[in-house]
Design an enzyme around this catalytic site. Structure first.
Site, short mmCIF file in Angstrom:
data_model
loop_
_atom_site.label_atom_id
_atom_site.label_comp_id
_atom_site.label_asym_id
_atom_site.label_seq_id
_atom_site.Cartn_x
_atom_site.Cartn_y
_atom_site.Cartn_z
N ARG A 158 13.73 -3.91 11.19
CA ARG A 158 13.28 -3.24 12.46
C ARG A 158 12.46 -4.57 13.55
O ARG A 158 12.57 -5.50 12.77
CB ARG A 158 12.13 -2.44 11.77
CG ARG A 158 12.28 -1.44 10.90
CD ARG A 158 11.61 -0.31 9.84
NE ARG A 158 10.27 -1.73 10.18
CZ ARG A 158 9.19 -1.22 9.52
NH1 ARG A 158 8.43 0.49 10.35
NH2 ARG A 158 7.98 -1.72 9.41
N ARG A 193 0.91 -8.81 13.92
CA ARG A 193 -0.03 -7.38 12.96
C ARG A 193 -0.60 -8.17 12.71
O ARG A 193 -2.17 -7.50 12.23
CB ARG A 193 1.67 -6.75 12.42
CG ARG A 193 2.23 -6.08 12.91
CD ARG A 193 3.49 -5.45 12.51
NE ARG A 193 3.59 -4.21 11.68
CZ ARG A 193 4.58 -4.62 10.08
NH1 ARG A 193 5.42 -4.66 9.91
NH2 ARG A 193 3.90 -3.28 9.94
N LYS A 207 0.82 -1.58 -0.33
CA LYS A 207 0.19 0.10 0.32
C LYS A 207 1.14 1.25 0.12
O LYS A 207 0.39 1.99 -0.90
CB LYS A 207 -1.35 0.03 1.31
CG LYS A 207 -2.28 -0.75 1.29
CD LYS A 207 -2.79 -0.70 2.62
CE LYS A 207 -2.55 -0.42 3.81
NZ LYS A 207 -1.49 -1.60 4.22
N ARG A 219 -9.49 2.31 10.15
CA ARG A 219 -8.83 0.60 10.55
C ARG A 219 -10.05 -0.16 11.02
O ARG A 219 -9.47 -1.15 11.26
CB ARG A 219 -7.89 1.52 11.79
CG ARG A 219 -6.48 2.01 11.59
CD ARG A 219 -5.53 1.31 12.13
NE ARG A 219 -4.14 2.23 11.70
CZ ARG A 219 -3.41 1.88 10.94
NH1 ARG A 219 -2.99 0.44 11.06
NH2 ARG A 219 -2.47 2.32 10.65
N ARG A 263 12.66 -7.40 4.91
CA ARG A 263 13.18 -6.35 4.48
C ARG A 263 14.22 -5.48 5.42
O ARG A 263 14.31 -6.22 6.43
CB ARG A 263 11.97 -5.23 4.89
CG ARG A 263 11.91 -3.91 5.06
CD ARG A 263 10.67 -3.72 4.55
NE ARG A 263 9.82 -3.29 5.67
CZ ARG A 263 7.96 -2.70 6.19
NH1 ARG A 263 7.91 -2.23 4.72
NH2 ARG A 263 7.96 -3.45 7.43
#
Length: 210
Positions: free
Chosen positions: A155, A166, A13, A88, A122
């Site tokens: 991260r 998540r 996104k 959300r 990532r």
């Protein structure tokens, strides 16, 4: 044109939002960025949010909507905007609908295995914050940023345990929005399992610039 981008973390996104923002000349808006900007500028809304966060509380739907509504009144939103990360929850979506803003909802579809592969691989530069993916878009030199030579790191959000959490939160709280917008006839699905350049081509066909 006004857009709401929906999809799980790792669906692409943010990447597409940045590309669309540039192509269409409209701002990409995330609630996190708005919070930080208001807190930094010590606006009344910023002070309210900071007080809530400092006390360990969660920012209410009412305050989130107030902040988003205030942001959409700015001049750069006159030709449209992209909301990335809002709404959300169903209550946020219902409250936003009451504002009467014409909006197109884009749902980014991608399976869990690819999400985990994207996020767990990532790497982010400590200096310039550039993003890489050791599997799909690796740096030229392992562990070093192509742009500034900074050190790359993983991260906390991109560690497997965090990714799983998540995704669970997304499925529980945000995924119901897909059905909500389907009932309103406002949602368009887009396959975001491909390279972002191909997703952008499809997006431009679906939503040609006026």
């Amino acid at each position: 044109m006004n857009f709401i981008f929906l999809g799980p973390p790792g669906a692409g996104k943010g990447t597409l939002a940045a590309q669309v923002a540039e192509e269409y000349g409209i701002p990409q808006i995330s609630t996190g960025d708005i919070f930080r900007e208001n807190i930094k500028n010590q606006t009344e809304l910023g002070k309210k949010v900071k007080a809530i966060l400092d006390s360990g509380g969660l920012v209410s739907d009412e305050v989130v909507l107030e902040i988003v509504e205030d942001r959409l009144k700015k001049d750069d939103c006159k030709n449209g905007f992209i909301l990335d990360g809002f709404p959300r929850t169903i209550p946020q979506a219902e409250a936003f609908e009451k504002l009467g803003i014409d909006v197109k909802v884009v749902n980014f579809e991608v399976d869990n295995d690819l999400i985990i592969a994207r996020l767990s691989n990532r790497r982010v530069c400590k200096n310039c914050k550039a993003n890489y993916n050791v599997k799909f878009m690796p740096p030229k030199v392992e562990g070093k940023c192509d742009k500034c030579g900074g050190e790359l790191f993983t991260r906390e959000d991109d560690k497997l345990e965090s990714i799983t959490h998540r995704l669970e939160v997304y499925r529980k709280e945000t995924e119901p929005l897909i059905e909500f917008y389907k009932k309103l006839g406002k949602i368009t699905d887009i396959d975001s399992a491909r390279d972002s350049s191909l997703v952008l081509v499809d997006f431009k066909k679906l939503f040609p610039k006026k």
